[in-house]
Design a protein around this motif. Structure first.
Motif, PDB file in Angstrom:
ATOM      1  N   THR A 183      -0.318 112.573 -24.625  1.00  0.00           N
ATOM      2  CA  THR A 183       0.285 111.465 -23.884  1.00  0.00           C
ATOM      3  C   THR A 183       1.660 111.102 -24.413  1.00  0.00           C
ATOM      4  O   THR A 183       2.382 110.328 -23.792  1.00  0.00           O
ATOM      5  N   LYS A 184       2.040 111.668 -25.555  1.00  0.00           N
ATOM      6  CA  LYS A 184       3.333 111.337 -26.156  1.00  0.00           C
ATOM      7  C   LYS A 184       4.222 112.556 -26.375  1.00  0.00           C
ATOM      8  O   LYS A 184       5.339 112.434 -26.878  1.00  0.00           O
ATOM      9  N   THR A 185       3.727 113.739 -26.017  1.00  0.00           N
ATOM     10  CA  THR A 185       4.437 114.970 -26.346  1.00  0.00           C
ATOM     11  C   THR A 185       4.840 115.751 -25.106  1.00  0.00           C
ATOM     12  O   THR A 185       4.045 115.915 -24.179  1.00  0.00           O
ATOM     13  N   THR A 186       6.073 116.238 -25.100  1.00  0.00           N
ATOM     14  CA  THR A 186       6.563 117.116 -24.044  1.00  0.00           C
ATOM     15  C   THR A 186       7.037 118.418 -24.667  1.00  0.00           C
ATOM     16  O   THR A 186       7.751 118.408 -25.668  1.00  0.00           O
ATOM     17  N   LEU A 187       6.643 119.538 -24.098  1.00  0.00           N
ATOM     18  CA  LEU A 187       7.090 120.855 -24.554  1.00  0.00           C
ATOM     19  C   LEU A 187       8.100 121.399 -23.552  1.00  0.00           C
ATOM     20  O   LEU A 187       7.799 121.547 -22.373  1.00  0.00           O
ATOM     21  N   LEU A 188       9.291 121.687 -24.026  1.00  0.00           N
ATOM     22  CA  LEU A 188      10.354 122.221 -23.183  1.00  0.00           C
ATOM     23  C   LEU A 188      10.684 123.648 -23.609  1.00  0.00           C
ATOM     24  O   LEU A 188      11.209 123.877 -24.693  1.00  0.00           O
ATOM     25  N   LYS A 189      10.317 124.620 -22.767  1.00  0.00           N
ATOM     26  CA  LYS A 189      10.670 126.020 -23.001  1.00  0.00           C
ATOM     27  C   LYS A 189      11.926 126.339 -22.200  1.00  0.00           C
ATOM     28  O   LYS A 189      11.955 126.129 -20.990  1.00  0.00           O
ATOM     29  N   MET A 190      12.930 126.872 -22.865  1.00  0.00           N
ATOM     30  CA  MET A 190      14.202 127.141 -22.210  1.00  0.00           C
ATOM     31  C   MET A 190      14.322 128.626 -21.902  1.00  0.00           C
ATOM     32  O   MET A 190      14.334 129.462 -22.812  1.00  0.00           O
ATOM     33  N   ALA A 191      14.380 128.951 -20.615  1.00  0.00           N
ATOM     34  CA  ALA A 191      14.430 130.333 -20.177  1.00  0.00           C
ATOM     35  C   ALA A 191      15.764 130.981 -20.524  1.00  0.00           C
ATOM     36  O   ALA A 191      16.813 130.319 -20.563  1.00  0.00           O
ATOM     37  N   ASP A 192      15.716 132.291 -20.787  1.00  0.00           N
ATOM     38  CA  ASP A 192      16.917 133.069 -21.115  1.00  0.00           C
ATOM     39  C   ASP A 192      17.674 132.434 -22.271  1.00  0.00           C
ATOM     40  O   ASP A 192      18.906 132.383 -22.285  1.00  0.00           O
ATOM     41  N   CYS A 193      16.930 131.936 -23.231  1.00  0.00           N
ATOM     42  CA  CYS A 193      17.523 131.213 -24.351  1.00  0.00           C
ATOM     43  C   CYS A 193      17.019 131.814 -25.656  1.00  0.00           C
ATOM     44  O   CYS A 193      15.865 132.202 -25.776  1.00  0.00           O
ATOM     45  N   GLY A 194      17.906 131.875 -26.643  1.00  0.00           N
ATOM     46  CA  GLY A 194      17.571 132.499 -27.909  1.00  0.00           C
ATOM     47  C   GLY A 194      17.040 131.539 -28.951  1.00  0.00           C
ATOM     48  O   GLY A 194      16.460 130.501 -28.642  1.00  0.00           O
ATOM     49  N   GLY A 195      17.286 131.876 -30.211  1.00  0.00           N
ATOM     50  CA  GLY A 195      16.713 131.135 -31.317  1.00  0.00           C
ATOM     51  C   GLY A 195      17.322 129.778 -31.575  1.00  0.00           C
ATOM     52  O   GLY A 195      16.703 128.939 -32.224  1.00  0.00           O
ATOM     53  N   LEU A 196      18.539 129.542 -31.090  1.00  0.00           N
ATOM     54  CA  LEU A 196      19.198 128.256 -31.309  1.00  0.00           C
ATOM     55  C   LEU A 196      19.600 127.655 -29.960  1.00  0.00           C
ATOM     56  O   LEU A 196      20.737 127.804 -29.510  1.00  0.00           O
ATOM     57  N   PRO A 197      18.686 126.964 -29.282  1.00  0.00           N
ATOM     58  CA  PRO A 197      18.981 126.395 -27.960  1.00  0.00           C
ATOM     59  C   PRO A 197      20.176 125.456 -27.964  1.00  0.00           C
ATOM     60  O   PRO A 197      20.913 125.382 -26.985  1.00  0.00           O
ATOM     61  N   GLN A 198      20.377 124.730 -29.053  1.00  0.00           N
ATOM     62  CA  GLN A 198      21.481 123.774 -29.122  1.00  0.00           C
ATOM     63  C   GLN A 198      22.836 124.474 -29.175  1.00  0.00           C
ATOM     64  O   GLN A 198      23.872 123.861 -28.900  1.00  0.00           O
ATOM     65  N   VAL A 199      22.828 125.752 -29.495  1.00  0.00           N
ATOM     66  CA  VAL A 199      24.055 126.563 -29.504  1.00  0.00           C
ATOM     67  C   VAL A 199      24.141 127.395 -28.231  1.00  0.00           C
ATOM     68  O   VAL A 199      25.205 127.530 -27.628  1.00  0.00           O
ATOM     69  N   ASP A 200      23.010 127.945 -27.816  1.00  0.00           N
ATOM     70  CA  ASP A 200      22.960 128.851 -26.673  1.00  0.00           C
ATOM     71  C   ASP A 200      23.119 128.113 -25.346  1.00  0.00           C
ATOM     72  O   ASP A 200      23.873 128.537 -24.460  1.00  0.00           O
ATOM     73  N   GLN A 201      22.423 126.998 -25.178  1.00  0.00           N
ATOM     74  CA  GLN A 201      22.456 126.236 -23.926  1.00  0.00           C
ATOM     75  C   GLN A 201      22.556 124.738 -24.217  1.00  0.00           C
ATOM     76  O   GLN A 201      21.642 123.960 -23.916  1.00  0.00           O
ATOM     77  N   PRO A 202      23.667 124.302 -24.807  1.00  0.00           N
ATOM     78  CA  PRO A 202      23.785 122.890 -25.198  1.00  0.00           C
ATOM     79  C   PRO A 202      23.723 121.920 -24.031  1.00  0.00           C
ATOM     80  O   PRO A 202      23.144 120.832 -24.162  1.00  0.00           O
ATOM     81  N   ALA A 203      24.289 122.263 -22.876  1.00  0.00           N
ATOM     82  CA  ALA A 203      24.307 121.339 -21.741  1.00  0.00           C
ATOM     83  C   ALA A 203      22.885 121.021 -21.277  1.00  0.00           C
ATOM     84  O   ALA A 203      22.555 119.867 -20.987  1.00  0.00           O
ATOM     85  N   LYS A 204      22.039 122.048 -21.187  1.00  0.00           N
ATOM     86  CA  LYS A 204      20.657 121.822 -20.772  1.00  0.00           C
ATOM     87  C   LYS A 204      19.899 120.983 -21.790  1.00  0.00           C
ATOM     88  O   LYS A 204      19.135 120.087 -21.431  1.00  0.00           O
ATOM     89  N   LEU A 205      20.127 121.275 -23.067  1.00  0.00           N
ATOM     90  CA  LEU A 205      19.429 120.519 -24.090  1.00  0.00           C
ATOM     91  C   LEU A 205      19.872 119.055 -24.074  1.00  0.00           C
ATOM     92  O   LEU A 205      19.050 118.146 -24.227  1.00  0.00           O
ATOM     93  N   ILE A 206      21.176 118.825 -23.877  1.00  0.00           N
ATOM     94  CA  ILE A 206      21.695 117.461 -23.835  1.00  0.00           C
ATOM     95  C   ILE A 206      21.086 116.696 -22.665  1.00  0.00           C
ATOM     96  O   ILE A 206      20.728 115.524 -22.785  1.00  0.00           O
ATOM     97  N   GLU A 207      20.961 117.350 -21.522  1.00  0.00           N
ATOM     98  CA  GLU A 207      20.370 116.679 -20.363  1.00  0.00           C
ATOM     99  C   GLU A 207      18.926 116.277 -20.648  1.00  0.00           C
ATOM    100  O   GLU A 207      18.489 115.174 -20.315  1.00  0.00           O
ATOM    101  N   ALA A 208      18.191 117.184 -21.308  1.00  0.00           N
ATOM    102  CA  ALA A 208      16.817 116.852 -21.693  1.00  0.00           C
ATOM    103  C   ALA A 208      16.799 115.685 -22.672  1.00  0.00           C
ATOM    104  O   ALA A 208      15.959 114.783 -22.572  1.00  0.00           O
ATOM    105  N   PHE A 209      17.729 115.700 -23.596  1.00  0.00           N
ATOM    106  CA  PHE A 209      17.824 114.640 -24.599  1.00  0.00           C
ATOM    107  C   PHE A 209      18.126 113.293 -23.939  1.00  0.00           C
ATOM    108  O   PHE A 209      17.559 112.259 -24.301  1.00  0.00           O
ATOM    109  N   LYS A 210      19.006 113.302 -22.943  1.00  0.00           N
ATOM    110  CA  LYS A 210      19.348 112.064 -22.237  1.00  0.00           C
ATOM    111  C   LYS A 210      18.128 111.458 -21.550  1.00  0.00           C
ATOM    112  O   LYS A 210      17.867 110.252 -21.652  1.00  0.00           O
ATOM    113  N   TYR A 211      17.368 112.279 -20.867  1.00  0.00           N
ATOM    114  CA  TYR A 211      16.201 111.766 -20.174  1.00  0.00           C
ATOM    115  C   TYR A 211      15.114 111.331 -21.160  1.00  0.00           C
ATOM    116  O   TYR A 211      14.377 110.382 -20.910  1.00  0.00           O
ATOM    117  N   PHE A 212      15.036 112.031 -22.267  1.00  0.00           N
ATOM    118  CA  PHE A 212      14.085 111.653 -23.312  1.00  0.00           C
ATOM    119  C   PHE A 212      14.410 110.260 -23.843  1.00  0.00           C
ATOM    120  O   PHE A 212      13.533 109.397 -23.971  1.00  0.00           O
TER     121      PHE A 212
END
Length: 358
Positions: free
Chosen positions: A265-294
């Protein structure tokens, strides 16, 4: 300078304080950005092995989309002992702190900067340390964003494999294999070369080796998923938690395992497609959007400040599969917004867990 809530990025220039904070387990290097606000927690980051706050988070926090967040929240980057740039080799005979001790050292950091509560953002070893801190001090942690977390202790076979690897590979090779998946290592030569260069030229090899050894000797987090009708006092994370992993990351199985052990009830799992070992480097815009909604789901960002994102949102779903190829940009944008919105909804829901793939 006080953080200005101005929509113009060009005038956003928060004050930066850089200090070595003394703790009972050694000094940790900290970079504090922005000014504290009475009604907002700070964002507290902790890096992975072989990285420091720059190589781990600079791409993310320098991204234009991130300015909307850091105008509202002060940020404290924490670097483990001896892991900052140009760090001197730790003294001979120095006992490097354990992962548990590093988590407790964060108490001194919060006290030093006057932080009453935090939203943790950690990667790998840093994610483990922040999760441990949240388990021991739930009243100080409002939320967690954990990238590539492994909640388990290293088993006997893993320990043996690590020793063999240490005999046959250099430290930079071992760190690269920890950070990136095999396919990424074989195909993304520029990225791997960049991080190999960073590890070999910027980081103190002896200190990195001690940090890595400490991480490989971590204890299991020993969290347990609450069962309806069962024991409601099981050991688990009390705060809203967003688990993130790239689908090409070597940490995929560990993150999925962690998700299975946390409160749904408190946990969300976000798998990022076509993304490597460092999502914050590989796809920062997507991660930021997830962070904003979080963050919005936690009630800290008003809907007014999220208008630009909300205007693109159409519905919510508990499981979304999305391709991120550029030739399908329209579909990507639409479905990404749907999945990000589900993150906000999941934080406010008490009925089910949310798994999102984007």
């Amino acid at each position: 300078m006080v953080l200005e809530e101005n929509d113009c990025d060009s005038v956003f220039n928060p004050q930066i304080t850089e200090e070595h904070v003394e703790t009972q387990y050694g000094n940790v290097h900290c970079i504090m950005t922005g000014t504290l606000k009475a009604n907002h927690p700070a964002i507290l980051t902790f890096h992975d092995v072989g990285l420091n706050h720059k190589s781990c988070f600079e791409t993310l926090f320098n991204h234009q989309d991130m300015h909307e967040i850091i105008r509202h929240f002060p940020v404290c980057h924490v670097e483990a002992p001896g892991q900052h740039e140009a760090a001197k080799t730790l003294p001979a005979g120095h006992t490097y702190p354990t992962m548990d001790q590093l988590s407790e050292a964060l108490l001194s950091v919060l006290k030093h900067f006057g932080l009453r509560s935090v939203i943790g953002l950690g990667v790998g070893a840093g994610a483990y340390i922040l999760a441990r801190f949240a388990l021991n001090h739930p009243d100080l942690v409002d939320g967690l964003v954990l990238i590539n977390i492994n909640p388990s202790a290293e088993g006997l076979m893993d320990t043996f494999a690590t020793k063999i690897t240490g005999w046959t590979q250099t430290l930079p090779d071992t760190i690269i294999a920890h950070l990136f998946g095999k396919d990424e290592i074989l195909t993304n030569h520029d990225l791997i070369a960049t991080y190999r260069h960073h590890i070999t030229t910027t980081m103190n090899q002896a200190n990195v080796s001690q940090f890595f050894r400490s991480y490989n000797h971590r204890n299991a987090l020993e969290v347990e998923r609450p069962i309806p009708g069962g024991n409601i006092n099981v050991r688990t994370l009390k705060c809203s938690t967003l688990l993130i992993v790239g689908d090409h990351s070597p940490a995929v199985d560990a993150v999925v395992d962690c998700n299975s052990k946390l409160n749904p009830t408190k946990t969300t799992l976000l798998k990022m497609a076509d993304c490597g070992g460092l999502p914050q480097v590989d796809q920062p815009a997507k991660l930021i959007e997830a962070f904003k909604y979080f963050i919005q789901g936690m009630g800290y960002l008003s809907s007014a400040s999220m208008t630009r994102l909300r205007s693109r949102t159409t519905s919510s779903s508990s499981l979304i599969q999305i391709s991120s190829h550029s030739n399908d940009e329209k579909r990507v944008r639409s479905h990404t917004d749907v999945s990000m919105d589900s993150i906000s909804s999941a934080n406010q829901s008490v009925s089910k867990a949310t798994e999102v793939a984007c």
